[in-house]
Design an enzyme around this catalytic site. Structure first.
Site, PDB file in Angstrom:
ATOM      1  N   GLU A  12     -17.059  38.295 -31.439  1.00 12.99           N
ATOM      2  CA  GLU A  12     -15.917  39.202 -31.432  1.00 12.99           C
ATOM      3  C   GLU A  12     -16.312  40.661 -31.669  1.00 12.99           C
ATOM      4  OE1 GLU A  12     -13.065  35.624 -33.111  1.00 12.99           O
ATOM      5  OE2 GLU A  12     -13.544  37.320 -34.403  1.00 12.99           O
ATOM      6  N   GLY A  78      -5.361  29.609 -32.160  1.00 14.96           N
ATOM      7  CA  GLY A  78      -4.758  28.455 -31.506  1.00 14.96           C
ATOM      8  C   GLY A  78      -3.299  28.732 -31.199  1.00 14.96           C
ATOM      9  N   MET A 175      -7.334  31.804 -39.042  1.00 15.73           N
ATOM     10  CA  MET A 175      -7.826  31.588 -40.396  1.00 15.73           C
ATOM     11  C   MET A 175      -8.051  32.868 -41.211  1.00 15.73           C
ATOM     12  SD  MET A 175     -10.530  28.473 -39.617  1.00 15.73           S
ATOM     13  CE  MET A 175     -10.869  28.160 -41.358  1.00 15.73           C
ATOM     14  N   GLU A 176      -7.625  34.032 -40.688  1.00 12.34           N
ATOM     15  CA  GLU A 176      -7.904  35.273 -41.418  1.00 12.34           C
ATOM     16  C   GLU A 176      -6.780  36.300 -41.432  1.00 12.34           C
ATOM     17  OE1 GLU A 176     -11.340  33.264 -39.819  1.00 12.34           O
ATOM     18  OE2 GLU A 176      -9.961  34.484 -38.634  1.00 12.34           O
ATOM     19  N   ASP A 199      -7.420  27.986 -27.665  1.00 14.73           N
ATOM     20  CA  ASP A 199      -7.058  26.569 -27.602  1.00 14.73           C
ATOM     21  C   ASP A 199      -5.575  26.432 -27.891  1.00 14.73           C
ATOM     22  OD1 ASP A 199      -6.697  25.800 -30.671  1.00 14.73           O
ATOM     23  OD2 ASP A 199      -8.499  27.038 -30.540  1.00 14.73           O
TER      24      ASP A 199
END
Length: 232
Positions: A12, A78, A175-176, A199
């Site tokens: 990233e 996701g 997750m962040e 995803d």
């Protein structure tokens, strides 16, 4: 203006690092910060690592050590909203932590106990508008503004996706982002989170994530680069 650009993984930030002019490199708390410019804008680029603790620590370092005035967080997520497919984009309107659950004490799911203020941290409206306009100009992907939810889990369960949709009206899950959002909000620093869907957060998420992370990372780089072109 000094922009803090955060990614969670190497993919990233590597493309962005090659485009920016790096003037200095710093290291604090095992995080490397690249200080320089891109399109004439002052910026600090860094990889926070995976998870909310890493994201929160890195965000506070950006503010304390570099006097960052704006924070852009970019990466993959996701999809939760049913209209999103792999490669589509979510621009955050707000962010919450889905794995905070103190409902046994009477708090709502996602509510931070005894926290003063909302647990739904609002992204900066101007940055939302710029990011959305740039995304429309730069890609032919479906672009959705919505709430991003974060937790210290990789979600690959369709039943839990339904829960995130019903309980949080979430657009996507990662997750962040909510940790970055909380730190930025508490320091009164404008932020926006930009996520490319790697995803569908379902039973095929692991395979899809590995296959599409590079594509999503390329897209994230393109958007951040063009956002800096369009900001003051």
């Amino acid at each position: 203006m000094k922009y803090g650009i955060i990614g969670a993984m190497n993919e990233e930030i590597e493309r962005m690092k090659t485009e920016m002019t790096v003037k200095k490199t710093h290291r604090y708390a095992s995080v490397t910060f690249y200080e320089g410019t891109m399109h004439g804008k002052g910026m600090i680029l860094c990889k926070c690592g995976v998870g909310k603790v890493n994201a929160a620590m890195t965000s506070q370092l950006l503010i304390d050590k570099f006097a960052t005035t704006h924070i852009l967080f970019t990466g993959v997520a996701g999809a939760v909203d049913e209209t999103l497919n792999v490669g589509d984009l979510v621009i955050s309107t707000s962010a919450m932590q889905h794995d905070i659950d103190v409902t046994a004490l009477g708090f709502k799911k996602g509510q931070i106990p005894y926290f003063e203020g909302s647990s739904d941290f609002q992204a900066d409206k101007s940055l939302i508008e710029i990011a959305t306009a740039v995304a429309k100009e730069s890609t032919n992907r479906h672009i959705l503004q919505g709430r991003i939810v974060s937790g210290d889990q990789f979600i690959s369960n369709q039943d839990y996706v339904e829960t995130l949709r019903e309980d949080f009206d979430a657009a996507c899950v990662e997750m962040e982002g909510a940790a970055v959002a909380q730190v930025a909000s508490m320091n009164e620093v404008p932020f926006v989170i930009i996520r490319s869907m790697s995803d569908k957060a379902n039973g095929e998420a692991s395979m899809s994530f590995n296959e599409f992370t590079e594509l999503a990372s390329e897209q994230s780089h393109l958007l951040v680069s063009n956002i800096l072109k369009h900001t003051n």
